[in-house]
Design a protein around this motif. Structure first.
Motif, short mmCIF file in Angstrom:
data_model
loop_
_atom_site.label_atom_id
_atom_site.label_comp_id
_atom_site.label_asym_id
_atom_site.label_seq_id
_atom_site.Cartn_x
_atom_site.Cartn_y
_atom_site.Cartn_z
N GLY A 62 107.30 -47.96 1.60
CA GLY A 62 106.72 -49.29 1.43
C GLY A 62 106.67 -49.63 -0.03
N GLY A 122 95.02 -49.89 -8.02
CA GLY A 122 95.75 -50.38 -6.86
C GLY A 122 94.86 -51.27 -6.00
N GLY A 123 95.53 -52.12 -5.22
CA GLY A 123 94.79 -52.94 -4.27
C GLY A 123 94.05 -52.05 -3.30
N LYS A 124 94.63 -50.89 -3.01
CA LYS A 124 94.02 -49.98 -2.05
C LYS A 124 92.61 -49.56 -2.47
N LEU A 127 90.25 -52.46 -1.80
CA LEU A 127 89.98 -52.59 -0.36
C LEU A 127 88.99 -51.52 0.09
N TRP A 148 98.04 -52.93 8.69
CA TRP A 148 98.40 -51.95 7.68
C TRP A 148 97.55 -50.69 7.90
N ASN A 194 95.76 -59.87 6.39
CA ASN A 194 96.81 -59.46 5.46
C ASN A 194 98.03 -60.35 5.71
N ASN A 198 102.07 -56.36 6.32
CA ASN A 198 102.72 -55.06 6.46
C ASN A 198 102.12 -54.46 7.73
N ASP A 226 94.08 -60.04 2.01
CA ASP A 226 94.98 -59.16 1.25
C ASP A 226 96.35 -59.83 1.14
N THR A 228 98.91 -58.89 -0.93
CA THR A 228 99.76 -57.99 -1.70
C THR A 228 101.24 -58.42 -1.72
N TYR A 229 101.70 -59.02 -0.62
CA TYR A 229 103.13 -59.42 -0.53
C TYR A 229 103.31 -60.93 -0.71
N SER A 258 97.81 -57.15 -5.78
CA SER A 258 98.31 -55.91 -6.38
C SER A 258 99.52 -56.20 -7.26
N SER A 260 101.74 -53.87 -7.42
CA SER A 260 102.68 -52.88 -6.90
C SER A 260 103.99 -53.47 -6.40
N LYS A 261 103.91 -54.47 -5.51
CA LYS A 261 105.11 -54.94 -4.84
C LYS A 261 105.79 -56.05 -5.67
N ARG A 269 99.64 -47.99 -10.53
CA ARG A 269 98.35 -48.10 -9.85
C ARG A 269 97.46 -49.19 -10.45
C1 LIG Z 1 99.12 -54.59 3.04
C2 LIG Z 1 98.89 -53.73 1.86
N1 LIG Z 1 97.75 -53.86 1.17
C3 LIG Z 1 97.48 -53.12 0.10
C4 LIG Z 1 98.37 -52.18 -0.34
C5 LIG Z 1 97.98 -51.36 -1.52
O1 LIG Z 1 98.86 -51.40 -2.54
P1 LIG Z 1 98.49 -50.74 -3.96
O2 LIG Z 1 97.33 -49.83 -3.76
O3 LIG Z 1 99.72 -50.04 -4.38
O4 LIG Z 1 98.12 -51.89 -4.84
C6 LIG Z 1 99.56 -51.97 0.36
C7 LIG Z 1 100.50 -50.92 -0.04
O5 LIG Z 1 101.36 -50.50 0.68
C8 LIG Z 1 99.83 -52.78 1.49
O6 LIG Z 1 100.97 -52.64 2.17
#
Ligand SMILES: Cc1ncc(COP(=O)(O)O)c(C=O)c1O
Length: 417
Positions: A62, A122-124, A127, A148, A194, A198, A226, A228-229, A258, A260-261, A269
């Protein structure tokens, strides 16, 4: 209790037998109730094959297959060279939080400030901390399904109960207000949405989102959104963000995003949340006692990414995903047994593979994924990881060449079924 291989008796050998098992590690209920991320389990197995020198087409990850844009990496290197390598404010630097606020204000006409923003690992992490800050034992949190992987476990870890609102593949898995409302009880504390999603790619429609936002506000529920994408929507699909209603409902809406993507920065992170300042303060408190602050170096890189007006690199990634998606969806649907809706966004497709169940020992998404790994040397993620056992997730965050090869191998393998 230490256990022995033999019961103690008169026989010396038995009396002094060496324990073969150690006292079992006592873990908290909190941690035993959550699962190891199932997406990682498949990646691990694929990695084992790769370590043995076997060529596996990996549709598991991912994460973008692109490098972080050079200007962003350069900003990270500069941070190191200039000695910006110390602790920062637990919420993230003021500069970074200002830049995040400014970006949202430009886009949505909001008036948020750095007080509304926290940056984390990270977004994680945001969350996770949000669930710790908002969910008490007995609280229910509604999550559209497929979801997700981490959402339900994060709710459980906080002591709450995830409640799933099933979305419909014939509606491209887009969440609908009615499904959310039907999942609500008097214990509902909030919702996690989300979009783009994802694993399904579903992009929520603006009208549905508005109804959900208003409904949450009227019932005093939180809405974690969320995005993120956010950048990856295709065709006529447009990303609708809950941020549009932030000025009206600042106590309801929480945005998570985030680096990240969008910027291919998974390893740096760096993610963030936008919410009312009181909640940001609570998240900061949790962060200050756990990770302290996101990496100072990653924060400088993120600041560069958010303030650089040249989006050539990001466009390039988007164009590549668009091209791959346009090729992959019809190619997968051409294989007998796969049935895949056109995903609105993200960089995944989520085909229904239940037509293969009942053949050659395949009975669920896990056994189908195992079949593909064994027979085709292709790694996909079983839909069970996302609460949808008739599906598998295929990530197209890999080159066109590998995508073509993977599809060829899968088509070949399932012919045997
Ligand atoms: C839907 C979704 N939210 C949050 C994240 C968290 O991403 P990160 O912690 O890399 O910012 C991901 C990562 O795969 C994701 O797919």
């Amino acid at each position: 209790m230490t256990r022995f291989s033999h019961g103690a008796g008169l026989d010396d050998k038995k009396l002094f037998a060496v324990p073969t098992t150690r006292t079992p590690l006592r873990l908290t209920r909190r941690v035993t109730e959550i699962q190891v991320s199932p997406t990682l389990a498949v990646l691990n197995k694929a990695n084992e094959l790769v370590a043995k020198g076997i060529d596996v087409v990996d549709f598991g990850p991912g994460e973008p297959d692109f490098q972080t844009p050079p200007a962003v990496s350069a900003a990270g290197k500069r941070a190191i060279d200039q000695g910006f390598t110390k602790y920062t404010n637990a919420l993230g630097t003021r500069n970074l939080r200002d830049a995040i606020a400014a970006r949202y204000n430009r886009q949505y006409g909001t008036k948020v400030t750095s007080e509304h923003v926290i940056a984390g690992n990270g977004g994680k992490q945001e969350l996770f901390n949000l669930m710790l800050a908002l969910v008490d034992a007995g609280d229910e949190v509604i999550i559209p399904s497929p979801y997700w992987v981490s959402f339900p476990d994060q709710v459980s870890f906080a002591g709450g109960t995830p409640v799933f609102a099933k979305t419909d593949p014939s509606n491209r898995f887009r969440p609908r207000f009615e499904e959310i409302e039907a999942a609500a009880t008097e214990r509902t504390r909030g919702i996690i949405l989300n979009s783009p999603c994802n694993p399904t790619g579903a992009v929520i429609e603006e009208a549905e989102l508005k109804r959900i936002v208003e409904w949450c506000a009227a019932r005093d529920l939180f809405l974690v959104f969320d995005e993120t994408y956010e950048l990856f929507t295709y065709g006529d699909n447009r990303h609708a963000s809950a941020m549009r209603w932030f000025e009206q409902y600042p106590e309801t809406i929480i945005i998570v995003n985030s680096m990240s993507k969008t910027y291919a920065m998974t390893g740096w992170r760096l993610g963030y949340a936008i919410a009312q300042p009181e909640l940001i303060g609570a998240l900061g408190k949790i962060q200050s006692h756990s990770t302290s602050n996101p990496s100072s170096i990653a924060q400088m890189a993120a600041l560069e990414a958010l303030t650089d007006e040249d989006d050539t690199e990001v466009r390039r990634m988007f164009d590549a995903y668009s091209e791959r998606r346009a090729w992959l969806v019809p190619a997968i649907n051409d294989i007998d047994g796969f049935c895949c809706a056109d995903p609105d966004g993200a960089f995944y497709i989520f085909p229904d593979v239940s037509a293969f169940f009942g053949r050659a020992g395949i009975h669920d998404s896990q056994s189908f994924a195992t079949f593909l790994l064994d027979e085709a040397r292709v790694a996909v993620v079983p839909g069970s990881a996302f609460g949808a056992d008739e599906f598998v997730r295929i990530s197209y965050a890999t080159s066109m060449e590998r995508i073509r090869e993977g599809v060829r191998r899968m088509a070949e393998a399932v012919k045997k079924l």
